[in-house]
Design a protein around this motif. Structure first.
Motif, PDB file in Angstrom:
ATOM      1  N   UNK A  99     -51.334 -54.171 139.769  1.00  0.00           N
ATOM      2  CA  UNK A  99     -52.418 -54.483 140.706  1.00  0.00           C
ATOM      3  C   UNK A  99     -51.976 -54.318 142.148  1.00  0.00           C
ATOM      4  N   UNK A 100     -50.814 -54.849 142.501  1.00  0.00           N
ATOM      5  CA  UNK A 100     -50.353 -54.703 143.883  1.00  0.00           C
ATOM      6  C   UNK A 100     -50.088 -53.238 144.209  1.00  0.00           C
ATOM      7  N   UNK A 101     -49.528 -52.495 143.260  1.00  0.00           N
ATOM      8  CA  UNK A 101     -49.277 -51.082 143.507  1.00  0.00           C
ATOM      9  C   UNK A 101     -50.549 -50.327 143.823  1.00  0.00           C
ATOM     10  N   UNK A 102     -51.606 -50.583 143.041  1.00  0.00           N
ATOM     11  CA  UNK A 102     -52.886 -49.919 143.289  1.00  0.00           C
ATOM     12  C   UNK A 102     -53.473 -50.347 144.626  1.00  0.00           C
ATOM     13  N   UNK A 103     -53.279 -51.604 144.994  1.00  0.00           N
ATOM     14  CA  UNK A 103     -53.782 -52.077 146.277  1.00  0.00           C
ATOM     15  C   UNK A 103     -53.048 -51.457 147.459  1.00  0.00           C
ATOM     16  N   UNK A 104     -51.769 -51.168 147.292  1.00  0.00           N
ATOM     17  CA  UNK A 104     -51.037 -50.467 148.352  1.00  0.00           C
ATOM     18  C   UNK A 104     -51.674 -49.107 148.606  1.00  0.00           C
ATOM     19  N   UNK A 105     -52.014 -48.407 147.523  1.00  0.00           N
ATOM     20  CA  UNK A 105     -52.649 -47.100 147.663  1.00  0.00           C
ATOM     21  C   UNK A 105     -54.042 -47.249 148.268  1.00  0.00           C
TER      22      UNK A 105
END
Length: 405
Positions: free
Chosen positions: A95-101
């Protein structure tokens, strides 16, 4: 080509327990996998041998913690075939990875630009892009699926346009087990000049992931879906894309120079990793990767296919049970409903027999509406599950069906 499942199971202490006097049958692996002793040992070793903050200390404990932490990054880079270790960004999970993008793309989108997702998205790979489009006034386009849960590839190709800036795809549907042809889809998207981000949460533990071969720009996944700890994940990004990607958070470690007037960011990967990281999590995740990498991947995949085949065969012969999601290419996920029964009630009765499954909408409410169901019961298999456990599932379902009739 065979897998010694009994020997594998002995490496997972949690699997030896009983629930209400019944042997635990853990079939909720799409939610989280169990952890082998090697992972538990690695985490305990960090806390008992070299617990210290990384990169900052001028003492032996910090030096050793830093060595183990950065070695973990090397393990991830090798595992997914990254071009360099600097392309591996530690996160708290997919989830955090996708939010970074999403945070970065929102700053680059313009009104009228297009972002494409699919009908099978997990909320983490849908709401993030909704918000990015709302902030930028871009257009969110949703690629349909067929009734069997497979993506409509022709529709995907037709919906791509010269305004498509980003395509977000799940490697594998968490709710249905559908495996998407992400290499083909990424190639189609790249022809339009779009960035491609893959939600790899469900794909990472079921086959070799080669980000170079896939051809995507970002691949995000979580440690706990890969026999590692919770609270740790990875965002892999292509170096040329990450180099000037907008920062996600600010704070310590990611800074090059700070004054009261302005600040500048450090080099990758630090510029996208603010604050004290989950050091034990990273070390535990690397231990999981090292453990998993020693297995015969073909044998693992063959065993998981046998589990799904047995479950599918028994489900199709089960009066009153309907499989939800029958795409030709699937991993070990069996989503289903039983006539006249609420999935939550089915799950409760199975739990009393020691069988752990998940019920509900699986963080995919729009997908459930597309399929015309409020939710499903979901059994999801992993390498330590056995054919006997599949049989136990269906015996328990028979009992549940009788009790709920």
């Amino acid at each position: 080509m065979s897998l010694d499942v009994r020997a594998l199971r002995e490496q997972f202490p949690i699997l030896a327990q009983e629930i209400d006097g019944n042997p635990l049958v853990y079939l909720d692996n799409a939610a989280t996998t169990q952890k082998p002793q090697a992972v538990l040992d690695a985490i305990m070793a960090f806390y008992t041998q070299c617990n210290a903050n990384v990169h900052r200390g001028a003492h032996a404990l910090s030096d050793e913690a830093t060595r183990r932490y950065e070695k973990a990054r090397d393990s991830v880079a090798h595992f997914i075939h990254a071009n360099s270790r600097e392309e591996v960004i530690w996160t708290s999970g997919t989830t955090e990875g996708l939010n970074i993008v999403a945070n970065g793309i929102a700053q680059r989108l313009q009104e009228g630009d297009e972002v494409m997702v699919t009908q099978m998205e997990h909320h983490a790979d849908l709401v993030t892009w909704q918000q990015a489009c709302t902030r930028s006034r871009a257009i969110l386009k949703v690629v349909p699926i067929h009734d069997n849960g497979a993506l409509d590839i022709q529709a995907f190709e037709d919906m791509l346009s010269g305004r498509t800036r980003l395509v977000a795809l799940p490697h594998v549907s968490n709710a249905l087990g559908t495996v998407n042809p992400i290499k083909k889809l990424a190639a189609l998207a790249k022809q339009k000049g779009a960035l491609v981000v893959i939600d790899g949460a469900q794909g990472i533990a079921h086959g070799g992931v080669d980000v170079q071969d896939i051809g995507c720009d970002f691949y995000a996944f979580s440690g706990h879906k890969l026999f590692g700890p919770t609270g740790i994940g990875v965002l892999w990004g292509r170096g040329s894309v990450l180099e000037d990607w907008p920062v996600w958070q600010t704070g310590g470690e990611m800074i090059a120079r700070v004054s009261y007037e302005a600040s500048t960011w450090g080099a990758l990967p630090n510029r996208l990793e603010a604050g004290t990281p989950n050091i034990a999590g990273a070390i535990g995740m690397a231990a999981a990767i090292d453990w998993f990498s020693k297995l015969d991947l073909e044998a693992v995949q063959s065993h998981e296919k046998q589990l799904l085949a047995s479950a599918t065969e028994q489900a199709m012969a089960f009066d009153g049970l309907k499989i939800i999601g029958s795409a030709p290419d699937k991993i070990g996920v069996l989503s289903f409903i039983i006539d006249g029964s609420h999935p939550a009630d089915v799950g409760f009765i199975l739990d009393r027999q020691g069988i752990a499954i998940r019920t509900g909408d699986h963080c995919a409410q729009p997908l459930m509406r597309r399929l015309g169901v409020p939710g499903t019961a979901r059994a999801s298999f992993s390498l330590y599950n056995t054919l006997d456990e599949v049989d136990s599932l269906f015996r328990a379902l028979k009992k549940a069906q009788m009790m709920l009739a």
